[in-house]
Write a protein that holds these residues in place. Structure first.
Motif, PDB file in Angstrom:
ATOM      1  N   TYR A  97      85.297 -46.504  24.793  1.00 21.56           N
ATOM      2  CA  TYR A  97      85.509 -46.599  23.232  1.00 21.56           C
ATOM      3  C   TYR A  97      84.270 -47.480  23.314  1.00 21.56           C
ATOM      4  O   TYR A  97      82.881 -48.678  22.237  1.00 21.56           O
ATOM      5  CB  TYR A  97      86.847 -47.110  22.762  1.00 21.56           C
ATOM      6  CG  TYR A  97      86.889 -47.338  21.094  1.00 21.56           C
ATOM      7  CD1 TYR A  97      87.239 -47.377  20.454  1.00 21.56           C
ATOM      8  CD2 TYR A  97      86.825 -49.530  20.917  1.00 21.56           C
ATOM      9  CE1 TYR A  97      87.391 -47.844  19.307  1.00 21.56           C
ATOM     10  CE2 TYR A  97      87.124 -49.502  20.306  1.00 21.56           C
ATOM     11  CZ  TYR A  97      87.570 -49.011  19.164  1.00 21.56           C
ATOM     12  OH  TYR A  97      87.387 -49.160  17.768  1.00 21.56           O
ATOM     13  N   GLU A 100      86.802 -36.328  27.173  1.00 20.53           N
ATOM     14  CA  GLU A 100      87.286 -37.062  26.627  1.00 20.53           C
ATOM     15  C   GLU A 100      86.270 -37.692  26.094  1.00 20.53           C
ATOM     16  O   GLU A 100      85.375 -38.156  24.934  1.00 20.53           O
ATOM     17  CB  GLU A 100      87.867 -37.746  26.710  1.00 20.53           C
ATOM     18  CG  GLU A 100      89.215 -38.355  25.336  1.00 20.53           C
ATOM     19  CD  GLU A 100      89.330 -37.068  24.638  1.00 20.53           C
ATOM     20  OE1 GLU A 100      89.688 -38.325  23.357  1.00 20.53           O
ATOM     21  OE2 GLU A 100      89.880 -36.333  24.931  1.00 20.53           O
ATOM     22  N   MET A 149      87.673 -42.805  17.476  1.00 22.11           N
ATOM     23  CA  MET A 149      88.831 -42.123  18.217  1.00 22.11           C
ATOM     24  C   MET A 149      89.067 -43.012  19.535  1.00 22.11           C
ATOM     25  O   MET A 149      87.928 -44.438  20.009  1.00 22.11           O
ATOM     26  CB  MET A 149      88.789 -40.817  18.343  1.00 22.11           C
ATOM     27  CG  MET A 149      86.953 -40.410  18.923  1.00 22.11           C
ATOM     28  SD  MET A 149      87.253 -38.917  18.606  1.00 22.11           S
ATOM     29  CE  MET A 149      88.181 -38.031  19.367  1.00 22.11           C
ATOM     30  N   GLN A 150      90.257 -42.565  19.916  1.00 27.21           N
ATOM     31  CA  GLN A 150      90.725 -43.947  21.245  1.00 27.21           C
ATOM     32  C   GLN A 150      90.979 -42.663  22.601  1.00 27.21           C
ATOM     33  O   GLN A 150      91.846 -42.212  22.106  1.00 27.21           O
ATOM     34  CB  GLN A 150      91.590 -45.257  20.679  1.00 27.21           C
ATOM     35  CG  GLN A 150      91.874 -46.041  21.482  1.00 27.21           C
ATOM     36  CD  GLN A 150      90.995 -46.489  22.130  1.00 27.21           C
ATOM     37  OE1 GLN A 150      89.692 -45.649  23.611  1.00 27.21           O
ATOM     38  NE2 GLN A 150      90.214 -47.916  21.886  1.00 27.21           N
ATOM     39  N   HIS A 151      90.829 -43.739  23.593  1.00 28.28           N
ATOM     40  CA  HIS A 151      91.192 -42.960  24.969  1.00 28.28           C
ATOM     41  C   HIS A 151      91.951 -43.823  25.685  1.00 28.28           C
ATOM     42  O   HIS A 151      90.655 -45.003  26.266  1.00 28.28           O
ATOM     43  CB  HIS A 151      90.636 -41.904  25.158  1.00 28.28           C
ATOM     44  CG  HIS A 151      91.729 -41.123  26.571  1.00 28.28           C
ATOM     45  ND1 HIS A 151      92.582 -40.003  26.218  1.00 28.28           N
ATOM     46  CD2 HIS A 151      91.738 -40.735  27.732  1.00 28.28           C
ATOM     47  CE1 HIS A 151      92.574 -39.644  27.396  1.00 28.28           C
ATOM     48  NE2 HIS A 151      92.638 -40.091  28.534  1.00 28.28           N
ATOM     49  N   LEU A 164      95.474 -44.894  14.275  1.00 24.40           N
ATOM     50  CA  LEU A 164      94.238 -44.770  15.412  1.00 24.40           C
ATOM     51  C   LEU A 164      95.493 -45.836  16.291  1.00 24.40           C
ATOM     52  O   LEU A 164      95.054 -45.777  17.811  1.00 24.40           O
ATOM     53  CB  LEU A 164      93.268 -44.963  15.265  1.00 24.40           C
ATOM     54  CG  LEU A 164      92.672 -45.631  16.725  1.00 24.40           C
ATOM     55  CD1 LEU A 164      92.090 -44.232  17.576  1.00 24.40           C
ATOM     56  CD2 LEU A 164      90.969 -45.705  15.998  1.00 24.40           C
ATOM     57  N   MET A 167      84.172 -38.581  22.293  1.00 25.95           N
ATOM     58  CA  MET A 167      84.069 -39.267  21.535  1.00 25.95           C
ATOM     59  C   MET A 167      83.015 -40.149  21.513  1.00 25.95           C
ATOM     60  O   MET A 167      82.839 -40.464  20.268  1.00 25.95           O
ATOM     61  CB  MET A 167      85.037 -40.682  22.188  1.00 25.95           C
ATOM     62  CG  MET A 167      87.126 -40.593  22.720  1.00 25.95           C
ATOM     63  SD  MET A 167      87.583 -41.339  23.510  1.00 25.95           S
ATOM     64  CE  MET A 167      87.370 -43.394  22.601  1.00 25.95           C
TER      65      MET A 167
END
Length: 291
Positions: free
Chosen positions: A185, A134, A121-123, A221, A138
């Protein structure tokens, strides 16, 4: 440089996976009696890897929280008339009990020899602005879950008749270096590299650990990052693709999920028996070239 599509362009979806695009290898262990556990199997690279391994004759147990997406992967495997099969297992990778139960269920489908930790996943946010909740989510999905899955899978591999198997971790060019606004990440990917080497150190030579590192891949993604990155940096979406995603690369095109999946096929095969603790870096020249 070739023009890249905007986010709304239909070409930001990878082409359908067909059998001719899957790397097929002859391997005595690639049979329906052998189980490969694949996370993130409902979409993107996880889905492509589940399909590619099933085409190669393995029984794939695909894990994901997205039940509908898993069903779509199963349908694709069946439509290809694969030599292997896909078993969908809904699993919350933030839940330790779910993870242990998923591995137990997978062991009932055959002998577990392979694990592909792909779910990600990414933010996009700077470190001062990054939401702590978050960060926790992650890290649970991208580092804690691979550790726990490895913990539960390794005894199954060791219990096979020859102790041969492999655990593969989806790393990234961001496991090689850092860019701005992706601190969690990047931290997770660097951690996965350490986990990979630890698996290799404890695997006695037959249970291998390796990672796969690629640049930008045309997945949901990745597509979702375009708007976020454009907003964070104050640039257009086209500039994100051309300058941020492909600017440093020498190969000026996005990678397709099936191309990444084929790396997992090779890495799991007997052709890769000397790939142990190392990384399959297919990055189009991101990390080791410069102008």
């Amino acid at each position: 440089m070739a023009s890249q599509p905007s986010q709304d362009d239909d070409s930001l979806s990878p082409p359908p996976i067909t059998e001719d695009r899957v790397l097929r290898l002859e391997d005595d262990r690639f049979s329906s009696d052998t189980v490969a556990v694949v996370t993130g199997a409902a979409s993107g690279i996880g889905r492509a890897t589940a399909i590619a391994l099933a085409v190669n004759g393995l029984t794939v147990v695909g894990l994901d929280v997205d039940e509908d997406g898993l069903d779509g992967t199963v349908e694709t495997v069946e439509s290809l008339d694969a030599d292997g099969r896909m078993v969908a297992t809904q699993c919350d990778l933030t839940d330790s009990t779910d993870i242990e139960a998923a591995v137990d269920a997978a062991s009932e489908e055959g002998s577990i020899r392979y694990l592909a930790n792909i779910a990600g996943m990414q933010h996009i946010a700077s470190i001062p602005e990054f939401p702590t909740e978050e960060y926790d989510r992650m890290m649970d999905v991208m580092l804690r879950a691979p550790f726990l899955l490895s913990k539960h899978v390794m005894p199954h591999i060791e219990a096979t008749d020859d102790g041969v198997g492999a655990i593969a971790n989806m790393s990234s060019v961001h496991g090689q270096y850092a860019t701005r606004d992706k601190a969690t990440y990047i931290t997770a990917k660097h951690g996965l590299n350490g986990l990979t080497r630890s698996i290799a150190a404890e695997g006695e030579g037959t249970l291998r650990g390796f990672s796969v590192s690629v640049g930008y891949v045309l997945t949901p993604l990745m597509a979702n990052q375009i708007t976020d990155t454009a907003e964070e940096r104050g640039i257009s979406e086209e500039e994100v693709v051309e300058d941020v995603m492909l600017g440093q690369a020498r190969t000026k095109e996005l990678m397709m999920p099936i191309e990444v999946a084929n790396l997992f096929v090779f890495g799991f095969s007997s052709h890769a028996k000397h790939l142990n603790g190392g990384d399959l870096l297919f990055d189009g020249g991101y990390t080791h070239t410069y102008e």
